[in-house]
Write a protein that holds these residues in place. Sequence first.
Motif, short mmCIF file in Angstrom:
data_model
loop_
_atom_site.label_atom_id
_atom_site.label_comp_id
_atom_site.label_asym_id
_atom_site.label_seq_id
_atom_site.Cartn_x
_atom_site.Cartn_y
_atom_site.Cartn_z
N TYR A 265 46.54 1.32 -8.18
CA TYR A 265 45.55 2.25 -8.61
C TYR A 265 44.61 2.57 -7.61
N GLY A 267 41.90 4.55 -8.04
CA GLY A 267 40.40 4.90 -8.70
C GLY A 267 40.31 6.16 -9.09
N SER A 268 41.37 7.03 -8.73
CA SER A 268 41.35 8.58 -9.08
C SER A 268 41.21 8.94 -10.49
N PRO A 269 40.65 10.12 -10.92
CA PRO A 269 40.27 10.39 -12.33
C PRO A 269 41.80 10.56 -12.96
N TYR A 289 38.73 11.00 -17.32
CA TYR A 289 38.16 9.49 -17.26
C TYR A 289 38.15 8.91 -15.72
N GLU A 290 37.22 8.40 -15.57
CA GLU A 290 37.07 7.46 -14.24
C GLU A 290 36.59 6.17 -14.22
N PRO A 291 37.15 5.22 -13.37
CA PRO A 291 36.25 3.93 -13.78
C PRO A 291 34.81 3.81 -13.52
N PHE A 343 37.22 2.51 -18.55
CA PHE A 343 37.28 3.92 -17.97
C PHE A 343 36.13 4.85 -18.67
N ARG A 345 34.35 8.37 -19.73
CA ARG A 345 34.60 10.14 -19.40
C ARG A 345 33.88 10.71 -18.48
N GLN A 346 34.21 11.66 -17.69
CA GLN A 346 33.46 12.19 -16.90
C GLN A 346 32.36 12.98 -17.81
#
Length: 350
Positions: A265, A267-269, A289-291, A343, A345-346
Amino acid sequence: MSDDAPPPPPPPQPLRGVCGLVNLGNTCYMNSVIQIVRAFPEWAAIYTDQSLIDRIKESPTGPAMPLAASVTHAFIELTQSMWACKSAMVCRPLAFYQKIQEAVRGTIYEDFGRPLPHDGHEYMTYLLDQAHEGMAAPTVTDSPNDASPATKAWADIWARGHSPISEATFGLDRVVCRCNACGHESVRWEHFNMLKVPIPGPGQTLADVIATERAPLLIAEYKCDKCGPGSTTLTREFHRLPPNLIVVFDRFTETRQKIHTAVAYDGSPISFTPHFAADADHRSRTWIYEPLATLDHMGNHFGGHYACTVRNFVEDSWWQYDDMRATSVRGPDFGATTYIIVFRRQSSGD
Ligand SMILES: [Zn+2]
């Protein structure tokens, strides 16, 4: 000062909340989980909310609640000190650890009070449960009559006790069992605060293993309410996801062997929209979502070591914590030691 003198360098900025934790004897699992939970942006609202803290201190009634409240209060005090840290200081989480030791005595969690290695996933579950129970208060608002079944199910689940932790970390599934003979369906609602996914096989991505976790499941032995014994197909669909989604990789087999395969992975959204029910009406359906944090486990099941990488949302920077040591990093590494990814959420697109 002459006109061509270079401008003085800017004074070094203090770093808010960058703080390692002293290992109290095999407590690397605890230290890593503390770092991750305090990284939830909601935790900042909790540890600064004096009326909430006062309510926790008053200790709600019930046999288990006073202990959960005292653990929660000690955790709030610890994270207050950690967020007050400037420029990579270190805290000693002894008062918090002593509260845990007091709270687990005589319970199924008694081992968390002993200076032995423990599982970081189990400890995170325990700590979030304590924080939820320690802050839970009955909900006062009823869902309106025309609310969707998911909204009503969510309100029912938290009717006895709702907390900032339930909002921050829990999602809702609709689970449908459909009889393979007559097609009769039984429906239930389940809340969850962790998605447990398999370790990716060769060539599999993170999206693939989430799809595997969500795949319909054939249950060979089932008793249908309408037509009796037979088989059923169980499907699980999201109706709601939390702002902090905890994904646990199933690294340990039932015989406690560790699977060392890397998680591929970058790390991309990531979007979970494809796994939502078609009629899901919660706004989280469109969240990206992002880490926010990763928990790493090095070594084998016995005698391994935990460290974590978390985003400091105040400084907008990434830090790797290995007990006392805090190291500035560009972001988390995903690989053979990745055990949990949280994760977030943005913030746009609500
Ligand atoms: Zn049937």
